[in-house]
Design a protein around this motif. Structure first.
Motif, short mmCIF file in Angstrom:
data_model
loop_
_atom_site.label_atom_id
_atom_site.label_comp_id
_atom_site.label_asym_id
_atom_site.label_seq_id
_atom_site.Cartn_x
_atom_site.Cartn_y
_atom_site.Cartn_z
N ASN A 144 42.01 42.84 40.33
CA ASN A 144 42.47 42.65 41.70
C ASN A 144 43.46 43.72 42.15
OD1 ASN A 144 41.99 41.14 43.96
ND2 ASN A 144 43.65 39.69 43.58
N LYS A 178 30.48 35.41 36.53
CA LYS A 178 31.47 34.54 35.89
C LYS A 178 31.61 34.90 34.41
CE LYS A 178 30.85 30.62 38.99
NZ LYS A 178 30.34 29.25 39.11
N ARG A 180 38.66 38.88 48.78
CA ARG A 180 38.45 37.43 48.77
C ARG A 180 37.21 37.09 47.97
NH1 ARG A 180 40.25 35.07 54.56
NH2 ARG A 180 42.19 36.22 54.67
N TYR A 181 36.75 38.04 47.15
CA TYR A 181 35.53 37.82 46.38
C TYR A 181 35.72 36.65 45.41
CZ TYR A 181 31.83 38.48 43.00
OH TYR A 181 30.75 38.27 42.17
N LEU A 182 34.75 35.77 45.40
CA LEU A 182 34.74 34.65 44.47
C LEU A 182 33.41 34.68 43.73
CD1 LEU A 182 36.22 32.10 43.51
CD2 LEU A 182 35.02 30.85 45.30
N PRO A 183 33.44 34.90 42.42
CA PRO A 183 32.17 34.99 41.68
C PRO A 183 31.41 33.67 41.72
CG PRO A 183 34.01 34.91 40.16
CD PRO A 183 34.59 34.99 41.53
N ARG A 184 30.13 33.77 42.02
CA ARG A 184 29.30 32.57 42.08
C ARG A 184 28.19 32.61 41.03
NH1 ARG A 184 31.70 30.77 46.36
NH2 ARG A 184 31.60 31.47 48.47
#
Length: 172
Positions: free
Chosen positions: A102, A116, A107-111
């Motif tokens: 970071n 992950k 605002r990236y959120l691993p999906r």
């Protein structure tokens, strides 16, 4: 050199760079190059760390190969190989510095399961702050996090990083 062959050479180079990066990380950065890399396993104050010099070191062959293949009359494949090294560096920067550490907030959120897994594997690499005892040295290919946790536990948790205070809470 034809475009399709050049692009194939670039892609093969990107794939090969993962193996090269693993070797360099495991046996150079955690070996004789620890004097630079140690800064990356400690809490960082500010924007830069000594470990960032590795980006410069690894960019030099890429620049040299591109220059040689484009302007110095070397085999044109050298430029494609240099571009492959640069492409891997860009992927590494995006994954490692932006997503995992970071260093440029997003605002990236691993999906995806893949993202992950590689993020968790890299974070498990960083729970050990010493030169020895770390796990998971790859960047784009990562072992199963459960296996990594078991290996850390098997090593009796030697070198585990002390918990850092939450900076957001400390600033309030």
């Amino acid at each position: 050199m034809s475009w399709p062959l050049g692009i194939l050479l670039l892609l093969v180079t990107v794939i090969g760079m993962e193996g090269f990066a693993y070797v360099m990380h495991r046996w150079v950065m955690h070996g004789p190059g620890w004097f630079l890399h140690a800064s990356h396993h400690r809490h960082r104050e500010g924007k830069w760390e000594l470990n960032d010099l590795y980006a410069v070191i690894f960019a030099l062959p890429s620049i040299t190969l591109i220059l040689g293949g484009v302007s110095l009359g070397w085999w044109p494949g050298h430029a494609w190989i240099g571009a492959g090294i640069a492409a891997y560096g860009a992927i590494y920067f995006g994954f490692h510095d932006i997503i995992v550490h970071n260093r440029i907030p997003t605002r990236y959120l691993p999906r995806s399961t893949y993202m992950k897994r590689i993020i968790q594997a890299h974070r498990l690499h960083h729970v050990v702050e010493t030169r020895r005892g770390t796990v998971s040295f790859g960047f784009l290919v990562a072992p199963d996090p459960a296996r990594l946790k078991a290996e850390i536990k098997r090593r009796d948790r030697q070198g585990i990083r002390a918990p850092q205070p939450d900076r957001a809470l400390a600033e309030k």
